[in-house]
Design a protein around this motif. Sequence first.
Motif, PDB file in Angstrom:
ATOM      1  N   GLU A 280      -9.755   7.195   4.374  1.00 19.76           N
ATOM      2  CA  GLU A 280      -8.999   6.741   5.421  1.00 19.76           C
ATOM      3  C   GLU A 280      -8.996   7.641   6.587  1.00 19.76           C
ATOM      4  O   GLU A 280      -8.650   9.052   6.298  1.00 19.76           O
ATOM      5  CB  GLU A 280      -7.419   6.391   4.945  1.00 19.76           C
ATOM      6  CG  GLU A 280      -6.368   5.867   6.154  1.00 19.76           C
ATOM      7  CD  GLU A 280      -5.112   5.451   5.600  1.00 19.76           C
ATOM      8  OE1 GLU A 280      -4.973   4.375   5.031  1.00 19.76           O
ATOM      9  OE2 GLU A 280      -4.292   6.267   5.881  1.00 19.76           O
TER      10      GLU A 280
ATOM     11  N   THR B  48       1.029  -1.032   0.039  1.00 23.15           N
ATOM     12  CA  THR B  48      -0.102   0.044   0.119  1.00 23.15           C
ATOM     13  C   THR B  48       0.933   1.234   0.112  1.00 23.15           C
ATOM     14  O   THR B  48       1.981   1.345   0.663  1.00 23.15           O
ATOM     15  CB  THR B  48      -0.805   0.109   1.033  1.00 23.15           C
ATOM     16  OG1 THR B  48      -1.689  -1.091   1.269  1.00 23.15           O
ATOM     17  CG2 THR B  48      -1.623   1.202   1.436  1.00 23.15           C
TER      18      THR B  48
ATOM     19  N   LYS C 196      -5.530  -0.392  -9.352  1.00 21.67           N
ATOM     20  CA  LYS C 196      -5.271   0.038  -7.645  1.00 21.67           C
ATOM     21  C   LYS C 196      -6.427   0.369  -7.139  1.00 21.67           C
ATOM     22  O   LYS C 196      -7.450   1.019  -7.617  1.00 21.67           O
ATOM     23  CB  LYS C 196      -4.515   1.016  -7.722  1.00 21.67           C
ATOM     24  CG  LYS C 196      -3.037   0.984  -8.641  1.00 21.67           C
ATOM     25  CD  LYS C 196      -2.318   0.081  -8.563  1.00 21.67           C
ATOM     26  CE  LYS C 196      -1.091   0.023  -9.616  1.00 21.67           C
ATOM     27  NZ  LYS C 196      -0.384  -1.232  -9.939  1.00 21.67           N
ATOM     28  N   SER C 197      -6.676   0.017  -5.918  1.00 22.51           N
ATOM     29  CA  SER C 197      -7.575   0.659  -4.885  1.00 22.51           C
ATOM     30  C   SER C 197      -7.202   1.844  -4.516  1.00 22.51           C
ATOM     31  O   SER C 197      -5.972   1.981  -4.200  1.00 22.51           O
ATOM     32  CB  SER C 197      -7.846  -0.281  -3.838  1.00 22.51           C
ATOM     33  OG  SER C 197      -8.253  -1.743  -4.208  1.00 22.51           O
ATOM     34  N   VAL C 198      -8.199   2.844  -4.301  1.00 21.96           N
ATOM     35  CA  VAL C 198      -7.630   4.104  -3.898  1.00 21.96           C
ATOM     36  C   VAL C 198      -8.750   4.623  -2.958  1.00 21.96           C
ATOM     37  O   VAL C 198     -10.008   4.396  -2.818  1.00 21.96           O
ATOM     38  CB  VAL C 198      -7.819   5.356  -5.205  1.00 21.96           C
ATOM     39  CG1 VAL C 198      -7.734   6.574  -4.830  1.00 21.96           C
ATOM     40  CG2 VAL C 198      -7.075   4.728  -6.443  1.00 21.96           C
TER      41      VAL C 198
ATOM     42  N   SER D 230      -0.835  -2.510  -4.544  1.00 22.36           N
ATOM     43  CA  SER D 230      -2.280  -2.904  -4.661  1.00 22.36           C
ATOM     44  C   SER D 230      -3.376  -1.659  -4.419  1.00 22.36           C
ATOM     45  O   SER D 230      -4.347  -1.743  -4.922  1.00 22.36           O
ATOM     46  CB  SER D 230      -2.555  -3.988  -3.631  1.00 22.36           C
ATOM     47  OG  SER D 230      -1.790  -5.281  -3.953  1.00 22.36           O
ATOM     48  N   ARG D 231      -2.731  -0.933  -3.555  1.00 18.64           N
ATOM     49  CA  ARG D 231      -3.558   0.325  -3.349  1.00 18.64           C
ATOM     50  C   ARG D 231      -2.667   1.664  -3.002  1.00 18.64           C
ATOM     51  O   ARG D 231      -1.704   1.432  -2.597  1.00 18.64           O
ATOM     52  CB  ARG D 231      -4.514   0.076  -2.013  1.00 18.64           C
ATOM     53  CG  ARG D 231      -3.886  -0.303  -0.894  1.00 18.64           C
ATOM     54  CD  ARG D 231      -4.618  -1.208   0.297  1.00 18.64           C
ATOM     55  NE  ARG D 231      -5.157  -2.303  -0.219  1.00 18.64           N
ATOM     56  CZ  ARG D 231      -4.202  -3.420  -0.155  1.00 18.64           C
ATOM     57  NH1 ARG D 231      -2.984  -3.289   0.198  1.00 18.64           N
ATOM     58  NH2 ARG D 231      -4.695  -4.560  -0.795  1.00 18.64           N
TER      59      ARG D 231
ATOM     60  N   SER E 239      -0.127  -6.725   4.556  1.00 23.90           N
ATOM     61  CA  SER E 239       0.295  -5.605   3.712  1.00 23.90           C
ATOM     62  C   SER E 239       1.402  -4.863   4.366  1.00 23.90           C
ATOM     63  O   SER E 239       1.284  -4.435   5.502  1.00 23.90           O
ATOM     64  CB  SER E 239      -0.904  -4.676   3.144  1.00 23.90           C
ATOM     65  OG  SER E 239      -0.576  -3.675   2.423  1.00 23.90           O
TER      66      SER E 239
ATOM     67  N   ARG F 122      -9.775  -2.024   6.998  1.00 23.86           N
ATOM     68  CA  ARG F 122      -8.459  -2.250   6.737  1.00 23.86           C
ATOM     69  C   ARG F 122      -7.748  -1.276   7.895  1.00 23.86           C
ATOM     70  O   ARG F 122      -8.265  -0.035   7.975  1.00 23.86           O
ATOM     71  CB  ARG F 122      -8.006  -1.772   5.449  1.00 23.86           C
ATOM     72  CG  ARG F 122      -6.438  -1.751   5.117  1.00 23.86           C
ATOM     73  CD  ARG F 122      -6.182  -1.481   3.598  1.00 23.86           C
ATOM     74  NE  ARG F 122      -6.566  -2.540   3.084  1.00 23.86           N
ATOM     75  CZ  ARG F 122      -5.855  -3.609   2.965  1.00 23.86           C
ATOM     76  NH1 ARG F 122      -4.535  -3.858   3.376  1.00 23.86           N
ATOM     77  NH2 ARG F 122      -6.219  -4.854   1.997  1.00 23.86           N
TER      78      ARG F 122
ATOM     79  N   TRP G 146     -11.248   2.894   5.960  1.00 23.42           N
ATOM     80  CA  TRP G 146      -9.800   2.501   6.464  1.00 23.42           C
ATOM     81  C   TRP G 146      -9.190   3.171   7.566  1.00 23.42           C
ATOM     82  O   TRP G 146      -9.569   4.415   7.873  1.00 23.42           O
ATOM     83  CB  TRP G 146      -9.029   2.526   5.443  1.00 23.42           C
ATOM     84  CG  TRP G 146      -8.899   1.807   4.047  1.00 23.42           C
ATOM     85  CD1 TRP G 146      -9.921   0.668   3.981  1.00 23.42           C
ATOM     86  CD2 TRP G 146      -8.382   1.772   2.841  1.00 23.42           C
ATOM     87  NE1 TRP G 146     -10.100   0.363   2.835  1.00 23.42           N
ATOM     88  CE2 TRP G 146      -8.964   0.662   2.245  1.00 23.42           C
ATOM     89  CE3 TRP G 146      -7.418   2.447   2.363  1.00 23.42           C
ATOM     90  CZ2 TRP G 146      -8.610   0.350   0.783  1.00 23.42           C
ATOM     91  CZ3 TRP G 146      -6.750   2.311   1.013  1.00 23.42           C
ATOM     92  CH2 TRP G 146      -7.656   1.186   0.201  1.00 23.42           C
TER      93      TRP G 146
ATOM     94  N   THR H 216      -7.020   3.986 -10.612  1.00 21.53           N
ATOM     95  CA  THR H 216      -8.151   3.103 -10.727  1.00 21.53           C
ATOM     96  C   THR H 216      -8.207   2.281 -12.044  1.00 21.53           C
ATOM     97  O   THR H 216      -8.265   0.786 -12.151  1.00 21.53           O
ATOM     98  CB  THR H 216      -9.269   3.614 -10.422  1.00 21.53           C
ATOM     99  OG1 THR H 216      -9.730   4.671 -11.320  1.00 21.53           O
ATOM    100  CG2 THR H 216      -9.702   4.041  -9.296  1.00 21.53           C
TER     101      THR H 216
ATOM    102  N   ARG I 273       2.904  -1.026   4.117  1.00 21.05           N
ATOM    103  CA  ARG I 273       2.637   0.472   3.781  1.00 21.05           C
ATOM    104  C   ARG I 273       3.999   1.475   3.534  1.00 21.05           C
ATOM    105  O   ARG I 273       4.907   1.185   4.458  1.00 21.05           O
ATOM    106  CB  ARG I 273       1.720   1.301   4.718  1.00 21.05           C
ATOM    107  CG  ARG I 273       1.606   2.799   4.440  1.00 21.05           C
ATOM    108  CD  ARG I 273       0.587   3.398   5.478  1.00 21.05           C
ATOM    109  NE  ARG I 273      -0.648   2.813   5.080  1.00 21.05           N
ATOM    110  CZ  ARG I 273      -1.936   3.544   5.052  1.00 21.05           C
ATOM    111  NH1 ARG I 273      -1.943   4.882   5.474  1.00 21.05           N
ATOM    112  NH2 ARG I 273      -2.796   2.912   4.907  1.00 21.05           N
TER     113      ARG I 273
END
Length: 315
Positions: free
Chosen positions: A96, A8, A66-68, A34-35, A242, A136, A113, A62, A244
């Motif tokens: 987040e 991430t 990728k997740s955003v 992945s994000r 994951s 998350r 998140w 996106t 970061r």
Amino acid sequence: MPNTMDLTVGPNQFFWDASTVRRFYQSLANAPISRVVLGELVCSKRLPFWQDEIAPAVECLTEAGKSVALTSLALITLKRERKATAALAEIGLLIEVNDLTALHSLPKGLAFWVGPLINVYNEGTLRWLVQRGATRICLPPELPLDSVATLARLGRELGVAIEVWGHGRLPLAISGRCYHARLHDHAKDSCQFVCGLDPDGRDVETLDGQDFLAVNGVQTLSQSTASMAHQIEALGEAGVISLRLSPQSGDFSGICDAYARRISGQITGDDLAKALTPQVPGGRLSDGFLRGPFGADWSGAETAPAGVERNRHVL
């Protein structure tokens, strides 16, 4: 067996101009991540200079699969900041939370998140956040490995993804005062955005000249760059899913690629650390919060070549 963790990219902690931001997120489209978490984390005064880059970055990332998510501020103090936080929920992207007051603006039942600036130190806090809608959680970077393992185990039971800080100068504190402005003899309200002069934060020395911390506007950071280069296997065994990576200047997509190769077992921890050291601001790595006894300790110091100073007591 290769580790199954993914990567991430957290929100950029620093003040970069719009063109730099644009190039940065374009470069992540093909990175093995992945994000991505976008948005202003540190100072709301910075956002107008580059906020027009957020929508194109979301579209670019996106489309690349990728997740955003969008971050809240780390410290919400002003009425306009509260309004901006409330508006985040209307955008339609995951949020987040990096200041718990942001939850007041999120409808109950809305998934979100949790960033590393929220103090998730125990099982009770984790359970409460999950009940509130967290899917998350990036744990605070100062947690030792035993605590990470305990929370990761509970995360599996509750079906919530657990991340840890994998790379970057550590966010140690956030303040109502602007250190950068004061350093340049400016008031906070007329800071002239001098934090932009230091794209990775400005190093701070003790009175006897030892590197100590770094400042980034109203934020205090570690002087060293935390890296889990030597801790991938331990974190995988603990149940972390994951890592970061926090943005920095330079070839950040290359840094992402190096961590991906480390996770897949293509390179060793020593290989990764050797590649990172010349790229990180200040040239120092640390992972002492995870393994101790000091946050600034570096597990690779024991095998460092002769003449290289042990990275200890330097955050």
